[in-house]
Design a protein around this motif. Structure first.
Motif, PDB file in Angstrom:
ATOM      1  N   LYS A 137      24.047 -15.960   7.152  1.00  0.00           N
ATOM      2  CA  LYS A 137      22.604 -16.160   7.339  1.00  0.00           C
ATOM      3  C   LYS A 137      22.026 -15.000   8.148  1.00  0.00           C
ATOM      4  CE  LYS A 137      22.347 -20.487   5.767  1.00  0.00           C
ATOM      5  NZ  LYS A 137      21.389 -21.036   4.857  1.00  0.00           N
ATOM      6  N   ILE A 138      20.797 -14.643   7.836  1.00  0.00           N
ATOM      7  CA  ILE A 138      20.126 -13.570   8.572  1.00  0.00           C
ATOM      8  C   ILE A 138      19.678 -14.113   9.921  1.00  0.00           C
ATOM      9  CG2 ILE A 138      18.202 -11.945   8.587  1.00  0.00           C
ATOM     10  CD1 ILE A 138      18.240 -12.172   5.478  1.00  0.00           C
ATOM     11  N   ILE A 139      20.104 -13.435  10.987  1.00  0.00           N
ATOM     12  CA  ILE A 139      19.742 -13.872  12.335  1.00  0.00           C
ATOM     13  C   ILE A 139      18.741 -12.931  13.003  1.00  0.00           C
ATOM     14  CG2 ILE A 139      21.833 -15.192  12.762  1.00  0.00           C
ATOM     15  CD1 ILE A 139      22.934 -12.749  14.307  1.00  0.00           C
ATOM     16  N   GLN A 140      18.636 -11.713  12.482  1.00  0.00           N
ATOM     17  CA  GLN A 140      17.692 -10.762  13.071  1.00  0.00           C
ATOM     18  C   GLN A 140      17.171  -9.818  11.998  1.00  0.00           C
ATOM     19  OE1 GLN A 140      19.133  -7.721  15.876  1.00  0.00           O
ATOM     20  NE2 GLN A 140      17.475  -8.388  17.231  1.00  0.00           N
ATOM     21  N   VAL A 141      15.861  -9.572  12.047  1.00  0.00           N
ATOM     22  CA  VAL A 141      15.224  -8.586  11.175  1.00  0.00           C
ATOM     23  C   VAL A 141      14.314  -7.736  12.040  1.00  0.00           C
ATOM     24  CG1 VAL A 141      13.646  -8.196   9.238  1.00  0.00           C
ATOM     25  CG2 VAL A 141      15.255 -10.114   9.165  1.00  0.00           C
ATOM     26  N   LYS A 142      14.395  -6.439  11.844  1.00  0.00           N
ATOM     27  CA  LYS A 142      13.471  -5.506  12.485  1.00  0.00           C
ATOM     28  C   LYS A 142      12.878  -4.642  11.379  1.00  0.00           C
ATOM     29  CE  LYS A 142      15.453  -5.421  17.057  1.00  0.00           C
ATOM     30  NZ  LYS A 142      14.384  -6.151  17.696  1.00  0.00           N
ATOM     31  N   ALA A 143      11.579  -4.816  11.142  1.00  0.00           N
ATOM     32  CA  ALA A 143      10.888  -4.066  10.092  1.00  0.00           C
ATOM     33  C   ALA A 143      10.254  -2.820  10.697  1.00  0.00           C
ATOM     34  CB  ALA A 143       9.823  -4.941   9.441  1.00  0.00           C
ATOM     35  N   HIS A 144      10.460  -1.705  10.031  1.00  0.00           N
ATOM     36  CA  HIS A 144       9.946  -0.409  10.488  1.00  0.00           C
ATOM     37  C   HIS A 144       9.135   0.220   9.360  1.00  0.00           C
ATOM     38  CE1 HIS A 144      13.668  -1.248  12.663  1.00  0.00           C
ATOM     39  NE2 HIS A 144      13.161  -0.553  13.657  1.00  0.00           N
ATOM     40  N   TYR A 145       8.051   0.902   9.736  1.00  0.00           N
ATOM     41  CA  TYR A 145       7.181   1.538   8.750  1.00  0.00           C
ATOM     42  C   TYR A 145       6.929   2.979   9.155  1.00  0.00           C
ATOM     43  CZ  TYR A 145       6.605  -3.188   7.205  1.00  0.00           C
ATOM     44  OH  TYR A 145       6.867  -4.445   6.742  1.00  0.00           O
ATOM     45  N   LEU A 146       6.945   3.871   8.187  1.00  0.00           N
ATOM     46  CA  LEU A 146       6.774   5.294   8.435  1.00  0.00           C
ATOM     47  C   LEU A 146       5.302   5.619   8.676  1.00  0.00           C
ATOM     48  CD1 LEU A 146       8.119   8.104   8.481  1.00  0.00           C
ATOM     49  CD2 LEU A 146       7.689   8.230   6.026  1.00  0.00           C
ATOM     50  N   ASN A 147       4.966   5.947   9.909  1.00  0.00           N
ATOM     51  CA  ASN A 147       3.622   6.430  10.273  1.00  0.00           C
ATOM     52  C   ASN A 147       2.489   5.584   9.711  1.00  0.00           C
ATOM     53  OD1 ASN A 147       4.836   8.667  11.548  1.00  0.00           O
ATOM     54  ND2 ASN A 147       4.927   9.735   9.593  1.00  0.00           N
ATOM     55  N   SER A 148       2.619   4.270   9.761  1.00  0.00           N
ATOM     56  CA  SER A 148       1.621   3.418   9.117  1.00  0.00           C
ATOM     57  C   SER A 148       0.778   2.606  10.075  1.00  0.00           C
ATOM     58  CB  SER A 148       2.317   2.469   8.143  1.00  0.00           C
ATOM     59  OG  SER A 148       2.984   3.212   7.161  1.00  0.00           O
ATOM     60  N   PHE A 149       1.195   2.485  11.306  1.00  0.00           N
ATOM     61  CA  PHE A 149       0.456   1.626  12.231  1.00  0.00           C
ATOM     62  C   PHE A 149      -0.038   2.424  13.409  1.00  0.00           C
ATOM     63  CE2 PHE A 149       2.884  -1.339   9.780  1.00  0.00           C
ATOM     64  CZ  PHE A 149       2.023  -2.400   9.627  1.00  0.00           C
TER      65      PHE A 149
ATOM     66  N   ASN B 155       0.815  -1.225   0.000  1.00  0.00           N
ATOM     67  CA  ASN B 155       0.000   0.000   0.000  1.00  0.00           C
ATOM     68  C   ASN B 155       0.847   1.272   0.000  1.00  0.00           C
ATOM     69  OD1 ASN B 155      -2.360  -1.563   0.039  1.00  0.00           O
ATOM     70  ND2 ASN B 155      -2.305  -1.690   2.263  1.00  0.00           N
ATOM     71  N   ASN B 156       1.999   1.211  -0.654  1.00  0.00           N
ATOM     72  CA  ASN B 156       2.921   2.350  -0.771  1.00  0.00           C
ATOM     73  C   ASN B 156       3.466   2.852   0.561  1.00  0.00           C
ATOM     74  OD1 ASN B 156       3.067   2.613  -3.601  1.00  0.00           O
ATOM     75  ND2 ASN B 156       1.030   3.544  -3.599  1.00  0.00           N
ATOM     76  N   MET B 157       3.447   2.004   1.580  1.00  0.00           N
ATOM     77  CA  MET B 157       4.045   2.391   2.862  1.00  0.00           C
ATOM     78  C   MET B 157       5.564   2.449   2.707  1.00  0.00           C
ATOM     79  SD  MET B 157       1.918   0.440   5.847  1.00  0.00           S
ATOM     80  CE  MET B 157       2.076  -1.193   5.193  1.00  0.00           C
ATOM     81  N   ILE B 158       6.169   3.441   3.322  1.00  0.00           N
ATOM     82  CA  ILE B 158       7.623   3.545   3.333  1.00  0.00           C
ATOM     83  C   ILE B 158       8.140   2.680   4.480  1.00  0.00           C
ATOM     84  CG2 ILE B 158       9.600   5.095   3.590  1.00  0.00           C
ATOM     85  CD1 ILE B 158       7.992   5.432   0.978  1.00  0.00           C
ATOM     86  N   ALA B 159       9.115   1.831   4.165  1.00  0.00           N
ATOM     87  CA  ALA B 159       9.617   0.873   5.144  1.00  0.00           C
ATOM     88  C   ALA B 159      11.138   0.880   5.172  1.00  0.00           C
ATOM     89  CB  ALA B 159       9.119  -0.528   4.803  1.00  0.00           C
ATOM     90  N   ALA B 160      11.665   0.452   6.305  1.00  0.00           N
ATOM     91  CA  ALA B 160      13.097   0.201   6.449  1.00  0.00           C
ATOM     92  C   ALA B 160      13.239  -1.073   7.267  1.00  0.00           C
ATOM     93  CB  ALA B 160      13.796   1.360   7.140  1.00  0.00           C
ATOM     94  N   GLU B 161      14.063  -1.973   6.784  1.00  0.00           N
ATOM     95  CA  GLU B 161      14.311  -3.216   7.510  1.00  0.00           C
ATOM     96  C   GLU B 161      15.786  -3.309   7.855  1.00  0.00           C
ATOM     97  OE1 GLU B 161      12.862  -6.920   6.008  1.00  0.00           O
ATOM     98  OE2 GLU B 161      10.888  -6.078   5.561  1.00  0.00           O
ATOM     99  N   TYR B 162      16.023  -3.580   9.124  1.00  0.00           N
ATOM    100  CA  TYR B 162      17.371  -3.837   9.617  1.00  0.00           C
ATOM    101  C   TYR B 162      17.580  -5.345   9.591  1.00  0.00           C
ATOM    102  CZ  TYR B 162      20.962  -4.791  13.113  1.00  0.00           C
ATOM    103  OH  TYR B 162      22.067  -5.268  13.768  1.00  0.00           O
ATOM    104  N   LEU B 163      18.631  -5.795   8.924  1.00  0.00           N
ATOM    105  CA  LEU B 163      18.964  -7.215   8.856  1.00  0.00           C
ATOM    106  C   LEU B 163      20.364  -7.415   9.418  1.00  0.00           C
ATOM    107  CD1 LEU B 163      17.336  -6.358   6.069  1.00  0.00           C
ATOM    108  CD2 LEU B 163      17.575  -8.777   5.633  1.00  0.00           C
ATOM    109  N   GLU B 164      20.495  -8.372  10.319  1.00  0.00           N
ATOM    110  CA  GLU B 164      21.800  -8.703  10.893  1.00  0.00           C
ATOM    111  C   GLU B 164      22.182 -10.117  10.467  1.00  0.00           C
ATOM    112  OE1 GLU B 164      23.946  -9.141  15.245  1.00  0.00           O
ATOM    113  OE2 GLU B 164      22.119  -7.954  15.072  1.00  0.00           O
TER     114      GLU B 164
END
Length: 95
Positions: A83-95, A68-77
């Motif tokens: 291998k990816i061990i951690q993901v934190k998904a962030h959304y700009l003013n969407s929730f 839905n055109n939400m702006i997002a940023a995901e931190y991947l460690e």
């Protein structure tokens, strides 16, 4: 799913919706696969538009346009095996 470690720690506000989990957290690859299946079922025409990537030591942030055109940023460690061990998904003013 091969790029995720078996003990992935994945957090997202969407997990609260799709998994009915107030913590918004998934902590294993099998549950993550189920979550992705539910999300893909709900958003069948899902696509992303990459805006930027930010690199660091053993981590990456992906900045993109999401559902839905939400702006997002995901931190991947990443672990020492890539291998990816951690993901934190962030959304700009969407929730």
């Amino acid at each position: 799913m091969i790029h995720y470690d078996d003990s992935i720690d994945f957090t997202s506000p969407f997990i609260i919706q799709f998994n009915n989990d107030p913590n918004g957290r998934i902590s294993n690859k099998n549950d993550l696969k189920d979550y992705f299946s539910r999300a893909l079922n709900k958003f069948q025409d899902l696509h992303f538009e990459l805006l930027n990537t930010f690199l660091s030591v053993n981590s990456l942030v992906i900045h993109y346009k999401s559902v839905n055109n939400m702006i997002a940023a995901e931190y991947l460690e990443f672990n020492d095996h890539g291998k990816i061990i951690q993901v934190k998904a962030h959304y700009l003013n969407s929730f």
